[in-house]
Design a protein around this motif. Structure first.
Motif, PDB file in Angstrom:
ATOM      1  N   PRO A  93      22.748 -11.144 -10.120  1.00 20.52           N
ATOM      2  CA  PRO A  93      21.419 -10.514 -10.243  1.00 20.52           C
ATOM      3  C   PRO A  93      21.362  -9.398 -11.265  1.00 20.52           C
ATOM      4  O   PRO A  93      20.282  -9.052 -11.749  1.00 20.52           O
ATOM      5  CB  PRO A  93      21.142  -9.989  -8.827  1.00 20.52           C
ATOM      6  CG  PRO A  93      22.458  -9.955  -8.139  1.00 20.52           C
ATOM      7  CD  PRO A  93      23.268 -11.055  -8.746  1.00 20.52           C
ATOM      8  N   TRP A 150      16.208 -17.117 -11.067  1.00 18.49           N
ATOM      9  CA  TRP A 150      15.581 -16.438  -9.930  1.00 18.49           C
ATOM     10  C   TRP A 150      15.238 -17.416  -8.807  1.00 18.49           C
ATOM     11  O   TRP A 150      15.295 -17.058  -7.632  1.00 18.49           O
ATOM     12  CB  TRP A 150      14.345 -15.669 -10.388  1.00 18.49           C
ATOM     13  CG  TRP A 150      14.683 -14.305 -10.929  1.00 18.49           C
ATOM     14  CD1 TRP A 150      15.877 -13.911 -11.457  1.00 18.49           C
ATOM     15  CD2 TRP A 150      13.836 -13.158 -10.969  1.00 18.49           C
ATOM     16  NE1 TRP A 150      15.820 -12.592 -11.830  1.00 18.49           N
ATOM     17  CE2 TRP A 150      14.591 -12.103 -11.546  1.00 18.49           C
ATOM     18  CE3 TRP A 150      12.528 -12.923 -10.588  1.00 18.49           C
ATOM     19  CZ2 TRP A 150      14.046 -10.822 -11.746  1.00 18.49           C
ATOM     20  CZ3 TRP A 150      11.986 -11.652 -10.785  1.00 18.49           C
ATOM     21  CH2 TRP A 150      12.745 -10.618 -11.340  1.00 18.49           C
ATOM     22  N   LEU A 166      18.416 -17.608  -6.903  1.00 16.56           N
ATOM     23  CA  LEU A 166      18.776 -16.382  -6.197  1.00 16.56           C
ATOM     24  C   LEU A 166      17.843 -16.083  -5.030  1.00 16.56           C
ATOM     25  O   LEU A 166      18.281 -15.554  -4.001  1.00 16.56           O
ATOM     26  CB  LEU A 166      18.786 -15.202  -7.174  1.00 16.56           C
ATOM     27  CG  LEU A 166      19.815 -15.278  -8.307  1.00 16.56           C
ATOM     28  CD1 LEU A 166      19.773 -14.018  -9.150  1.00 16.56           C
ATOM     29  CD2 LEU A 166      21.219 -15.505  -7.757  1.00 16.56           C
ATOM     30  N   GLN A 167      16.564 -16.439  -5.147  1.00 17.05           N
ATOM     31  CA  GLN A 167      15.623 -16.156  -4.056  1.00 17.05           C
ATOM     32  C   GLN A 167      15.973 -16.921  -2.790  1.00 17.05           C
ATOM     33  O   GLN A 167      15.601 -16.510  -1.690  1.00 17.05           O
ATOM     34  CB  GLN A 167      14.190 -16.517  -4.478  1.00 17.05           C
ATOM     35  CG  GLN A 167      13.615 -15.631  -5.568  1.00 17.05           C
ATOM     36  CD  GLN A 167      12.966 -14.351  -5.063  1.00 17.05           C
ATOM     37  OE1 GLN A 167      13.374 -13.810  -4.048  1.00 17.05           O
ATOM     38  NE2 GLN A 167      11.966 -13.872  -5.766  1.00 17.05           N
ATOM     39  N   LEU A 196      20.264 -15.009  -2.002  1.00 12.85           N
ATOM     40  CA  LEU A 196      20.473 -13.576  -1.820  1.00 12.85           C
ATOM     41  C   LEU A 196      19.252 -12.972  -1.137  1.00 12.85           C
ATOM     42  O   LEU A 196      18.120 -13.360  -1.430  1.00 12.85           O
ATOM     43  CB  LEU A 196      20.689 -12.885  -3.171  1.00 12.85           C
ATOM     44  CG  LEU A 196      21.937 -13.292  -3.960  1.00 12.85           C
ATOM     45  CD1 LEU A 196      21.957 -12.576  -5.306  1.00 12.85           C
ATOM     46  CD2 LEU A 196      23.213 -12.987  -3.185  1.00 12.85           C
ATOM     47  N   GLN A 197      19.481 -12.039  -0.243  1.00 15.15           N
ATOM     48  CA  GLN A 197      18.370 -11.380   0.418  1.00 15.15           C
ATOM     49  C   GLN A 197      17.936 -10.130  -0.338  1.00 15.15           C
ATOM     50  O   GLN A 197      18.726  -9.477  -1.013  1.00 15.15           O
ATOM     51  CB  GLN A 197      18.736 -10.978   1.855  1.00 15.15           C
ATOM     52  CG  GLN A 197      18.440 -12.040   2.894  1.00 15.15           C
ATOM     53  CD  GLN A 197      18.593 -11.511   4.307  1.00 15.15           C
ATOM     54  OE1 GLN A 197      19.652 -11.025   4.678  1.00 15.15           O
ATOM     55  NE2 GLN A 197      17.544 -11.626   5.110  1.00 15.15           N
ATOM     56  N   THR A 198      16.676  -9.805  -0.175  1.00 23.36           N
ATOM     57  CA  THR A 198      16.124  -8.523  -0.579  1.00 23.36           C
ATOM     58  C   THR A 198      15.546  -7.862   0.668  1.00 23.36           C
ATOM     59  O   THR A 198      15.341  -8.522   1.691  1.00 23.36           O
ATOM     60  CB  THR A 198      15.027  -8.713  -1.634  1.00 23.36           C
ATOM     61  OG1 THR A 198      14.124  -9.746  -1.206  1.00 23.36           O
ATOM     62  CG2 THR A 198      15.621  -9.121  -2.973  1.00 23.36           C
ATOM     63  N   ARG A 200      10.169  -9.455   0.862  1.00 19.75           N
ATOM     64  CA  ARG A 200       9.875 -10.632   0.057  1.00 19.75           C
ATOM     65  C   ARG A 200       8.374 -10.835   0.020  1.00 19.75           C
ATOM     66  O   ARG A 200       7.643 -10.332   0.872  1.00 19.75           O
ATOM     67  CB  ARG A 200      10.581 -11.880   0.570  1.00 19.75           C
ATOM     68  CG  ARG A 200      10.077 -12.464   1.839  1.00 19.75           C
ATOM     69  CD  ARG A 200      10.544 -13.915   2.036  1.00 19.75           C
ATOM     70  NE  ARG A 200      11.975 -14.092   1.993  1.00 19.75           N
ATOM     71  CZ  ARG A 200      12.594 -14.806   1.040  1.00 19.75           C
ATOM     72  NH1 ARG A 200      11.900 -15.400   0.092  1.00 19.75           N
ATOM     73  NH2 ARG A 200      13.907 -14.946   1.069  1.00 19.75           N
ATOM     74  N   PRO A 233      14.731 -10.447  -7.309  1.00 16.69           N
ATOM     75  CA  PRO A 233      16.194 -10.507  -7.336  1.00 16.69           C
ATOM     76  C   PRO A 233      16.859  -9.297  -7.980  1.00 16.69           C
ATOM     77  O   PRO A 233      18.066  -9.114  -7.824  1.00 16.69           O
ATOM     78  CB  PRO A 233      16.467 -11.786  -8.123  1.00 16.69           C
ATOM     79  CG  PRO A 233      15.301 -12.666  -7.815  1.00 16.69           C
ATOM     80  CD  PRO A 233      14.129 -11.706  -7.803  1.00 16.69           C
ATOM     81  N   SER A 272      18.405  -7.593  -5.181  1.00 13.20           N
ATOM     82  CA  SER A 272      19.231  -8.430  -4.310  1.00 13.20           C
ATOM     83  C   SER A 272      20.373  -7.628  -3.701  1.00 13.20           C
ATOM     84  O   SER A 272      20.963  -6.757  -4.350  1.00 13.20           O
ATOM     85  CB  SER A 272      19.816  -9.605  -5.103  1.00 13.20           C
ATOM     86  OG  SER A 272      18.806 -10.477  -5.550  1.00 13.20           O
ATOM     87  N   GLY A 331      25.779 -14.489  -0.564  1.00 13.98           N
ATOM     88  CA  GLY A 331      24.637 -13.709  -0.126  1.00 13.98           C
ATOM     89  C   GLY A 331      24.368 -13.854   1.345  1.00 13.98           C
ATOM     90  O   GLY A 331      25.178 -14.427   2.090  1.00 13.98           O
TER      91      GLY A 331
END
Length: 535
Positions: A55, A64, A67-68, A71-73, A76, A175, A178, A198
């Motif tokens: 990221p 992206w 990654l979405q 991997l967490q954010t 969202r 991301p 991330s 992730g």
């Protein structure tokens, strides 16, 4: 990003499905073959950009999309709409009236796919790492407003911003924010290669040929805790060299879904492909295409040259003859449908006028024809890019005021690296939004660490208008600032908007959830896809 239109696609009323499958979707896609998504552009590692799925480097729509899902954010974007919802966080919010301190509480029991626990310290590490690496190809500019991050407990994260920013919650959905495992991702350098570790809804297994990804298999993560309710157990992305080969795989049935890089001819052909159990859904889009200038290059450093180009280029001709009305003319960097949009370039320059352009150049004592090379990437934005730049070349050269040659670059990563290094005087670019806000069509291109590496500076935009707009939690109240920004850009022409694209998703008719496949930032929500019963 490269990241797209009349109104935001997230508005549910505009997402009434054109494509539907018969029967219940409960459990669709579970336990059977993976849903196969065809991708028409490769993800590749290069010497200059060795970590396309880290990221800290990844800053294009295809990376992206990967990654979405993995991997967490903390937050969202929702299934539809623009207001962020909790993801790795159970709650988030500003803790002051100035929009300068933002606090999040994590969900309990979070863990990475390797079994390591995920805590607030990992969130702090991930943000600090992004800023420490400060990769020129990456999305670090989205986090430039963070002064410091604190983790007062295992479940509490506090962001201190150096200036108020009402768009900050949306930036935490990208991301760029991330959350990565400090035991896997090095603090001061990129995590080279194609592995992703992730805590997102899927785990990832990648197949590659040399330095290019050929296949990415997403498998539901049994330890995932977050907002996504996946409609499938497995999704497979297959990466093709172009949209034509992706379409052939869709028609053969070896691919279930495709959505990017469709040419106008493909859109027309797929519209009439129901007899092959394929349906095409059109959605409003926020993709834009524009020309970028190295304003220090001697050929285009005088804004009169750039203004003359703005007076000549015929956007309606591009939309009609190149894109067969699969897009709309764009007269501002901020697309229609977003709060604050105005047609700033049309207001200033009107319809194409070669005589006016000649006068502009003569008054600035510019010798004609102005000779330069228009550089473009050959495959990243779809097969119509070549037709587009040839059309632009023709429009400019026919006036005898310009002598434009063309140069195509096959590798997207090489194109990005060279453009950032200032090797191109004029180059063709596209943008998919990081967040669905007018701010994201202005701030990434202006000021220090901008996405283009542009030397253009404007003190009023950077020091007054953008900061003022970010103080407005009510984004309608920010419209006046954005209107001034657009007028300044039309005057100085560091960027020249061309057109705004519509979005299309083509799918086999047993695939459900296609109407939810793209969120308000044009990211592919492949967890919404299921397998039902074909009509």
């Amino acid at each position: 990003m490269n990241r797209k239109t009349l109104v935001l696609p997230a508005l549910a009323g505009l997402l009434a499905p054109v494509l539907a499958a018969c029967g219940s979707t409960d459990g669709a896609g579970e336990g059977g073959d993976p849903i196969v998504v065809g991708v028409a552009t490769p993800i590749e590692a290069t010497k200059a950009a060795p970590a396309p799925l880290d990221p800290a480097q990844a800053y294009d729509i295809d990376a992206w999309n990967v990654l979405q899902g993995t991997l967490q954010t903390l937050l969202r974007l929702p299934r539809s709409g623009t207001a962020p919802v909790p993801e790795a966080a159970s709650s988030c919010g500003f803790r002051d009236t100035q929009n300068e301190q933002y606090r999040c509480t994590l969900r309990s029991g979070l863990k990475f796919s390797n079994g390591h626990a995920l805590t607030a310290e990992d969130v702090k590490f991930s943000i600090d790492r992004m800023k420490t690496i400060n990769n020129t190809n990456g999305p670090v500019s989205l986090l430039e407003g963070i002064d410091k991050v604190e983790a007062p407990s295992a479940t509490e994260v506090v962001f201190h911003l150096n200036k108020p920013d009402a768009t900050f919650p949306q930036k935490l959905t990208t991301p760029a924010a991330s959350i990565v495992d400090p035991e896997v991702y090095p603090k001061g350098r990129l995590y080279s290669g194609f592995d992703v570790v992730g805590s997102g809804p899927y785990t990832l297994k990648v197949e590659r040929s040399g330095n290019r990804v050929t296949k990415a298999l997403f498998t539901a993560n049994p330890d995932y805790k977050g907002a996504v309710k996946a409609k499938n157990d497995k999704v497979e992305m297959r990466f093709f060299t172009d949209s034509a080969s992706t379409e052939r795989a869709l028609r053969k049935g070896t691919v279930d879904v495709m959505n990017r890089g469709l040419s106008p001819d493909q859109v027309k052909g797929l519209t009439n492909a129901r007899d092959q159990h394929i349906a095409l859904q059109e959605m409003p889009g926020q993709e834009i295409r524009y020309l970028a200038f190295n304003t220090k290059d001697p050929v285009v450093s005088n804004k009169a040259v750039r203004q003359a180009m703005a007076q000549i280029i015929n956007r309606s001709d591009l939309v009609r003859n190149v894109y067969s009305y699969t897009g709309d003319p764009l007269f501002s960097m901020v697309p229609t449908g977003l709060t604050g949009h105005i047609n700033s370039f049309f207001n200033k320059y009107g319809n194409p006028n070669a005589a006016a352009a000649r006068k502009t150049l003569r008054q600035a004592n510019i010798t004609t024809p102005v000779k330069f090379t228009l550089t473009y990437t050959t495959g990243h934005y779809g097969s119509s890019t070549v037709k587009e730049v040839r059309a632009l070349q023709g429009q400019l050269n026919r006036t005898k005021l310009f002598d434009v040659s063309l140069k195509g670059v096959d590798s997207w990563q090489q194109f990005r690296t060279d453009s950032l290094d200032g090797k191109y005087s004029v180059f063709n670019m596209g943008w998919f939004p990081d967040i669905p806000d007018a701010d994201n069509y202005v701030a990434p291109f202006i000021g220090k660490q901008n996405f283009l590496g542009s030397p253009y500076r404007n003190a009023k935009i950077e020091s007054q208008l953008i900061p003022s707009s970010r103080q407005q939690s009510d984004r309608n109240a920010a419209a006046a600032d954005f209107k001034q920004v657009q007028d300044i850009i039309a005057e100085d022409v560091p960027l020249l908007p061309l057109w705004q694209g519509k979005q299309y998703v083509a799918a086999r008719d047993d695939i459900t959830g296609v109407e939810w496949a793209l969120n308000s930032s044009s990211t592919l929500q492949f967890w919404e896809l299921g397998r039902g019963v074909a009509d």
